[in-house]
Structure formats: C-alpha cells, structure tokens
Design a protein around this motif. Structure first.
Motif, PDB file in Angstrom:
ATOM      1  N   ALA A 181      -1.782  -2.855  -5.947  1.00 44.41           N
ATOM      2  CA  ALA A 181      -2.615  -3.391  -4.872  1.00 44.41           C
ATOM      3  C   ALA A 181      -3.611  -4.416  -5.401  1.00 44.41           C
ATOM      4  O   ALA A 181      -3.839  -5.456  -4.775  1.00 44.41           O
ATOM      5  N   ASN A 217       0.818  -1.214   0.000  1.00 49.68           N
ATOM      6  CA  ASN A 217       0.000   0.000   0.000  1.00 49.68           C
ATOM      7  C   ASN A 217       0.850   1.261   0.000  1.00 49.68           C
ATOM      8  O   ASN A 217       0.418   2.319  -0.496  1.00 49.68           O
ATOM      9  N   ARG A 276       1.340   3.263  -3.113  1.00 43.99           N
ATOM     10  CA  ARG A 276       0.190   4.077  -3.531  1.00 43.99           C
ATOM     11  C   ARG A 276      -0.147   3.849  -5.014  1.00 43.99           C
ATOM     12  O   ARG A 276      -0.382   4.782  -5.779  1.00 43.99           O
TER      13      ARG A 276
END
Length: 222
Positions: A153, A145, A148
């Motif tokens: 993800a 995570n 970003r």
C-alpha cells in the motif's frame, strides 16, 4: 508531571484533511489547471487558513505527485508527458496485477472492492463523471488494499497521486462508454471470485491497457 512545551502546534485534523481533500479534488478534476501555480499564500487566502496549514497541505500534495516543485519555484500542477504516462502504467500494472493474482488465489473478493464497484455503477447511472473517476480510483485502491500488505500500500501510494491526476486531466472515461469501464471491472471481479489467477491478471492487464491507449490517444491528439 510532564508539561507540553513543544514549539510546534498541531492544527485540527479535520481542518487539514478537509483542505487536502478539497485541493486534491480541484487538481484532479482540472479546476486548477496543469501548469497553474499553487502557492501557500493563494491557499491561505482562498480558504482562510494559516500559512503553515497551507504549507503542510502543499507538501503532502507534492509528495503524492499532485503538485510538482522545482528549486526556487512555486508548486504547480504537473502535466505528465507520454514517457511519464508509459512509465506510470507500467508501474500500475506491476502493483495491481500482483494484487489481483493474490486475491484470485484466495478467491477473496473483498467488500471494499464490491462497494467501490457498486458506487461506480450508480455514478454511471447518474451521469456523474466526477463520481465515476473517484469510484474508479476507489476500485483500484481496493484491489491493492485487499492484499492487506502495508508495504504494498505504501509503495502504491507513491504513484497513486499521478494515477488520480491522469484520470482527471485526460478524462479518459469520456473517451469510452461509461459502462465499458464497469464491465471491465466485472471481468476482473469474476476471475477473482472464481479463483482464476491467469484470467484475473489478463483482465487487469487488458483493462489498464485500454485506459493507457485512451490517455495516449488524447496526448497524441494534443
């Protein structure tokens, strides 16, 4: 004025999420054993929910690899074999090494990483095995995570269920000192904090390599 006439009804988000979380925890921690069937009717009966709610939850668990369904058969909890474990750890290292390197380049030790590590440390101090597993999962998700990247993800989520399943089923944390895993996390964090990309990748690879060895040893031992 538009009138809602759709034929599909949405259940309360809190109910469906709570059902998913409960079944996920039971599968990961072995309360629902490998090979055990998990049917819509069983879930509906055990939790007192409607079958459509149970079905949606089982489909989600299946998509994450926590359940496996073959044609004309009920979903059941899978037990990964040695080849599948090898492939899983290869995939883990590919994703997580990229994340650790990215974070190290930016010297970006995120709050999510430090929070997960602190929670795991407290779980170790309490002797809380389930907490150790959960916060170890949280730590590795925090690495991903931290990049970003929605796409990274989403790709990691494809294997996340099998990662969690493996942690719980093979109880790899019980095959080493709990403080060892915490210490290995610290090495990854130190390298990120210092901006040492090579050290971050090496610490991550060593950490996953040891976990891989512990799981493989358990498979070999039968």
């Amino acid at each position: 004025m538009a009138i809602a006439t759709g034929q599909y009804k949405l259940g309360p988000a809190s109910l469906t999420e709570a059902l998913f979380a409960s079944l996920r925890e039971r599968i990961i921690n072995g309360d629902i054993a490998p090979g055990e069937k998990v049917t819509e009717q069983r879930v509906a009966d055990e939790y007192g929910v409607a079958r459509p709610t149970a079905k949606a939850c089982l489909e989600r668990l299946t998509s994450l690899g926590l359940l496996r369904r073959t044609a004309h058969r009920s979903a059941s909890v899978p037990l990964l074999d040695a080849a599948e474990i090898d492939d899983l750890f290869f995939s883990r290292q590919t994703f997580e090494s990229a994340a650790a390197a990215h974070l190290a380049r930016a010297k970006d030790l995120t709050e999510e990483i430090t929070t997960a590590q602190e929670a795991m440390r407290h779980a170790v101090e309490r002797g809380d095995f389930r907490g150790q597993v959960q916060h170890d999962i949280d730590f590795h998700w925090a690495l991903v995570n931290g990049v970003r990247s929605d796409r990274l993800a989403r790709m990691y989520e494809i294997i996340a269920g099998e990662i969690h399943l493996t942690m719980g089923q093979f109880a790899a944390h019980r095959r080493t000192s709990p403080t060892t895993v915490v210490g290995e996390h610290e090495e990854i964090m130190d390298a990120i904090r210092e901006g040492d990309v090579e050290a971050a990748e090496a610490a991550l690879a060593e950490h996953l390599g040891r976990a891989h060895e512990r799981v493989t040893a358990q498979i070999t031992a039968g």
